[in-house]
Motif scaffolding. Structure first.
Motif, mmCIF file in Angstrom:
data_model
loop_
_atom_site.group_PDB
_atom_site.id
_atom_site.type_symbol
_atom_site.label_atom_id
_atom_site.label_comp_id
_atom_site.label_asym_id
_atom_site.label_seq_id
_atom_site.Cartn_x
_atom_site.Cartn_y
_atom_site.Cartn_z
ATOM 1 N N MET A 185 6.611 -5.854 -1.041
ATOM 2 C CA MET A 185 6.391 -4.432 -1.290
ATOM 3 C C MET A 185 7.256 -3.600 -0.346
ATOM 4 O O MET A 185 7.358 -3.900 0.840
ATOM 5 N N ASP A 186 7.875 -2.544 -0.881
ATOM 6 C CA ASP A 186 8.754 -1.693 -0.081
ATOM 7 C C ASP A 186 7.988 -0.970 1.025
ATOM 8 O O ASP A 186 8.368 -0.999 2.181
ATOM 9 N N ASP A 187 6.906 -0.303 0.639
ATOM 10 C CA ASP A 187 6.088 0.425 1.612
ATOM 11 C C ASP A 187 4.711 -0.217 1.613
ATOM 12 O O ASP A 187 3.851 0.113 0.801
ATOM 13 N N ASN A 188 4.495 -1.159 2.527
ATOM 14 C CA ASN A 188 3.267 -1.942 2.503
ATOM 15 C C ASN A 188 2.336 -1.633 3.674
ATOM 16 O O ASN A 188 1.447 -2.423 3.996
ATOM 17 N N SER A 189 2.527 -0.488 4.340
ATOM 18 C CA SER A 189 1.684 -0.162 5.494
ATOM 19 C C SER A 189 0.214 -0.027 5.086
ATOM 20 O O SER A 189 -0.680 -0.525 5.776
ATOM 21 N N MET A 242 -1.172 -1.362 2.452
ATOM 22 C CA MET A 242 -1.637 -2.659 1.989
ATOM 23 C C MET A 242 -1.934 -3.589 3.162
ATOM 24 O O MET A 242 -2.873 -4.399 3.102
ATOM 25 N N LYS A 243 -1.171 -3.485 4.232
ATOM 26 C CA LYS A 243 -1.420 -4.327 5.406
ATOM 27 C C LYS A 243 -2.795 -4.053 5.991
ATOM 28 O O LYS A 243 -3.504 -4.972 6.417
ATOM 29 N N LEU A 250 1.216 -1.075 -8.024
ATOM 30 C CA LEU A 250 0.803 -0.783 -6.655
ATOM 31 C C LEU A 250 -0.661 -0.349 -6.602
ATOM 32 O O LEU A 250 -1.441 -0.864 -5.788
ATOM 33 N N LEU A 291 -3.799 -2.389 -4.818
ATOM 34 C CA LEU A 291 -4.624 -1.723 -3.800
ATOM 35 C C LEU A 291 -6.096 -1.720 -4.209
ATOM 36 O O LEU A 291 -6.992 -1.898 -3.371
ATOM 37 N N VAL A 335 2.465 -9.079 -0.672
ATOM 38 C CA VAL A 335 2.620 -7.964 0.271
ATOM 39 C C VAL A 335 4.017 -7.907 0.905
ATOM 40 O O VAL A 335 4.604 -6.817 1.008
#
Length: 258
Positions: free
Chosen positions: A202-206, A208-209, A152, A156, A199
């Motif tokens: 990914m579980d928590d991709n906020s 990354m978005k 992760l 990033l 993307v």
């Protein structure tokens, strides 16, 4: 009767003492964890600050000083690893890396950005996660699990790389290195395309978005600059380097207050 009451009192006292001891143990653990977190935050800031210095150093590159600039940047990057990331490794060895990730993630991301930036400017390729982790093994004690930069934080950091490559591309066009800028454009476009496939998984991709939106902006800026040079030729290049009427939109600040 009195004996039963005394026995109950002693049992309650013993239970209370055991409870105090139990919670005292938990308090000590949390205090130790918080102290470690504070040290990691400080170490992460040092990694971030010195990794940024490496990035600034690489941006001094030109067609006349490439080897000199990259040599100094690589030496500075090695200092970041041994002097500052070494502190992170020392604190994290033998602990749950994920539990404390938020304390050091920003420093690691900045380091990944600096390391991948140096690699691209030197070879035109992307530094892999395995290569980064292999380079950190020398910092670890063989008796405990070594620190591994997780996927992760690597992704990033690579996402942030696009902004530096956009600035580099604009600078290279200003110096007349249009083909180099086109190579950068193709490289950033490829990274963006591959990340669009990652993307959604990914579980928590906020977070990354948001980075993907910024990356797309960088791709568009590089493409527009390369296209303008292709269409308008050499007459467009002085506009990028002009100090009279600079276009801050290329640097992500179209509404810059002059």
């Amino acid at each position: 009767m009195a004996t039963d009451a005394a026995s109950a009192f002693h049992s309650a006292s013993a239970g209370c003492s055991a409870m105090k001891a139990e919670f005292a143990k938990h308090a000590e653990y949390l205090n130790t964890l918080n102290d470690k977190r504070e040290r990691l935050v400080k170490a992460s800031r040092d990694v971030t600050m010195n990794s940024k210095k490496v990035i600034f150093q690489v941006h001094r590159i030109s067609k006349n000083n490439k080897e000199e600039v990259l040599s100094k940047a690589e030496n500075d990057l090695a200092t970041v690893v041994h002097q500052y990331i070494g502190k992170l490794v020392k604190e994290l060895q033998g602990t749950d890396f994920w539990k404390l990730r938020r304390a050091y993630t920003f420093g690691v991301q900045e380091y990944v950005e600096a390391a991948t930036f140096c690699r691209f400017c030197k070879t035109g390729t992307l530094l892999s996660l395995d290569e980064i982790n292999d380079s950190l093994l020398v910092l670890s004690d063989n008796s405990v699990e070594p620190l591994h930069i997780n996927v992760l934080d690597y992704i990033l950091g690579v996402a942030d790389l696009s902004g530096e490559l956009m600035r580099l591309a604009i600078g290279r066009i200003s110096d007349g290195e249009v083909e180099y800028a086109k190579n950068i454009c193709s490289f950033v476009r490829d990274i963006y395309r591959e990340l669009t496939l990652v993307v959604p998984l990914m579980d928590d991709n906020s977070e990354m978005k948001k980075k993907m939106e910024t990356m797309l902006q960088s791709v568009v800026k590089i493409e527009n600059a390369c296209f303008s040079v292709h269409v308008r030729g050499s007459e467009y290049i002085p506009l990028l380097a002009s100090s009279a009427d600079p276009d801050y939109s290329f640097f992500g600040a179209s509404d810059y207050d002059q």
